[in-house]
Design an enzyme around this catalytic site. Structure first.
Site, PDB file in Angstrom:
ATOM      1  N   TYR A 159       0.852  -1.114  -0.064  1.00 32.03           N
ATOM      2  CA  TYR A 159      -0.054  -0.150  -0.045  1.00 32.03           C
ATOM      3  C   TYR A 159       0.933   1.252  -0.093  1.00 32.03           C
ATOM      4  CZ  TYR A 159      -2.978   3.487   2.380  1.00 32.03           C
ATOM      5  OH  TYR A 159      -3.785   4.659   2.066  1.00 32.03           O
ATOM      6  N   ALA A 160       1.846   1.387   0.795  1.00 32.22           N
ATOM      7  CA  ALA A 160       2.797   2.480   1.116  1.00 32.22           C
ATOM      8  C   ALA A 160       3.466   2.591  -0.416  1.00 32.22           C
ATOM      9  CB  ALA A 160       3.525   2.250   2.373  1.00 32.22           C
ATOM     10  N   CYS A 161       4.092   1.666  -0.705  1.00 36.51           N
ATOM     11  CA  CYS A 161       4.879   1.433  -2.040  1.00 36.51           C
ATOM     12  C   CYS A 161       3.937   2.204  -3.400  1.00 36.51           C
ATOM     13  CB  CYS A 161       5.521   0.256  -2.345  1.00 36.51           C
ATOM     14  SG  CYS A 161       6.874  -0.153  -0.963  1.00 36.51           S
ATOM     15  N   ALA A 162       2.706   1.547  -3.199  1.00 38.81           N
ATOM     16  CA  ALA A 162       2.017   1.987  -4.384  1.00 38.81           C
ATOM     17  C   ALA A 162       1.705   3.770  -4.479  1.00 38.81           C
ATOM     18  CB  ALA A 162       0.564   1.336  -4.379  1.00 38.81           C
ATOM     19  N   LYS A 163       1.181   4.172  -3.118  1.00 32.68           N
ATOM     20  CA  LYS A 163       1.024   5.543  -2.828  1.00 32.68           C
ATOM     21  C   LYS A 163       2.314   6.317  -3.051  1.00 32.68           C
ATOM     22  CE  LYS A 163      -3.400   6.103  -1.614  1.00 32.68           C
ATOM     23  NZ  LYS A 163      -4.276   6.889  -2.205  1.00 32.68           N
ATOM     24  N   ARG A 207     -10.496  -0.443  10.934  1.00 32.86           N
ATOM     25  CA  ARG A 207      -9.438   0.117  11.761  1.00 32.86           C
ATOM     26  C   ARG A 207      -9.672   0.157  13.179  1.00 32.86           C
ATOM     27  NH1 ARG A 207      -9.467   5.020   7.395  1.00 32.86           N
ATOM     28  NH2 ARG A 207     -11.667   4.053   7.350  1.00 32.86           N
ATOM     29  N   ASP A 313       4.208  -3.161  11.161  1.00 32.98           N
ATOM     30  CA  ASP A 313       3.536  -2.039  11.241  1.00 32.98           C
ATOM     31  C   ASP A 313       4.829  -0.925  11.606  1.00 32.98           C
ATOM     32  OD1 ASP A 313       1.627  -0.248  11.822  1.00 32.98           O
ATOM     33  OD2 ASP A 313       0.954  -1.217  13.923  1.00 32.98           O
TER      34      ASP A 313
END
Length: 368
Positions: A159-163, A207, A313
């Site tokens: 997720y972080a890499c795609a963003k 969440r 995390d």
């Protein structure tokens, strides 16, 4: 201003839509595959809702882009459970499908406000170098902080890499073509309509705030701390966040183009374990009624057991919000106790309404 909101039916989207309608002076087109959270706004003057999917309705989306003054792209999978369960789907939506919107904005010379995530920062430098992140806070600065991801086997980072890749592509287009964009990195927004409660939805993995509220209201399980709940989070109330977002959208001084903005409240930091304790005490003090389930236990559970294999995390997320304060004149107003109380109040009020109408699920644990 003619504003196109993609992903308007989500938590941030509906709160942003409410604020823009309240301010007036805008024509809003709200696009989403779900209108559940927008139902109370659908007849509001100045709002047009379109049930469209950026993944399959490209031509219709492009027609809306053509007539917009600014495009606000909120479309994302932003749930840690999905990063582990469906990493390919997370990458496809958060990068591939969103890149189509970027290309449409470039084609028609439209300004884009692209939502990213504070997760692009990844791990703190302290953790990456084996230091105690509690003793080394390492605030995240939009333009200077290195972005440190975990290993490939921990596919939670997709997720972080795609963003992050989408951000880099936007920067490249501006460098080459002068493309007009602003990027927003949210830091743990909470408030009304943030998520569903698992007991009301028949399961799922929302969440952490919703999980804790589910335990307090329905008593079906203890308050579970993933890996002991020792990671830090700094919570931002949605009204503060939306106030800053609106300033980025309006861009009154033309100083937001090409800029990345952290939006967060660094003073509202606590560990997840501390959040659980504070919510449990606050519920007992302000919201508990006769017949509610008993005070839940707080227990630890491994990340793999809670989310599945491949979970890791972020240890700490402290936003440097100097840029938002300096360029936008923005200042967050809500302290941590206000943030927790107001968000809990929303969940409790919705639950009491369901109780009164007989729609609330029966708690699995009887009160004593």
């Amino acid at each position: 201003m003619n504003i196109l909101l993609l992903g308007a039916g989500g938590f941030i989207g509906v709160n942003l839509t409410e604020r823009l309608l309240k301010d007036g002076g805008h024509q809003l087109t709200a696009v989403d595959i779900s209108k559940d959270k927008l139902e109370h706004l659908l007849n509001a003057p100045g709002l047009n809702y379109a049930h469209l999917d950026i993944s399959s309705d490209e031509a219709k989306i492009e027609e809306l882009v053509k007539v917009a003054d600014v495009v606000v792209d909120l479309v994302a999978f932003a749930n840690p459970a999905l990063y582990v369960e469906d990493p390919v789907g997370v990458y496809d939506l958060n990068f591939t499908q969103n890149l189509k919107v970027v290309d449409q904005c470039r084609k028609h010379d439209k300004r884009l406000v692209q939502f990213s995530t504070c997760e692009v920062y990844g791990l703190t430098a302290a953790k990456a170098f084996g230091l105690d992140s509690k003793e080394n806070p390492c605030p995240f600065n939009e333009d200077e902080t290195p972005l440190i991801m975990g290993p490939i086997k921990n596919h939670r980072w997709i997720y972080a890499c795609a963003k992050q890749l989408l951000e880099r592509v936007l920067h490249a287009y501006r460098y080459r073509d002068g493309f007009r964009y602003s990027i927003i990195r949210p830091f743990n927004f909470v408030g009304p309509r943030i998520d569903y409660l698992p007991s009301e939805a028949g399961g799922g993995n929302p969440r952490v705030f919703s999980h804790f509220m589910d335990s307090l209201l329905y008593g079906t399980k203890p308050m579970q701390l993933v890996d002991g709940g020792q990671v830090f989070r700094a919570y931002t109330y949605i009204d503060d966040a939306v106030d800053c977002i609106v300033r980025v959208i309006e861009n009154k001084n033309d100083n937001c183009d090409g800029e990345i903005f952290n939006i967060g409240q660094p003073e509202n930091e606590l560990t997840i374990a501390e959040l659980a304790e504070r919510m449990r005490d606050m519920f007992d003090e302000h919201f508990r009624q006769e017949g509610d389930p008993p005070r839940p236990e707080i227990v630890s559970i491994s990340g793999e057991e809670f989310y599945g294999a491949g979970y890791e995390d972020c240890d700490r997320r402290i936003a440097d919000v100097t840029k938002a304060k300096t360029l936008l004149g923005w200042q967050p107003q809500y302290g941590i106790d206000q943030v927790i109380f107001k968000t809990m109040e929303y969940f409790v009020e919705e639950y009491r309404k369901k109780q009164a109408s007989g729609m609330a699920a029966i708690p699995a644990v009887a009160s004593v």
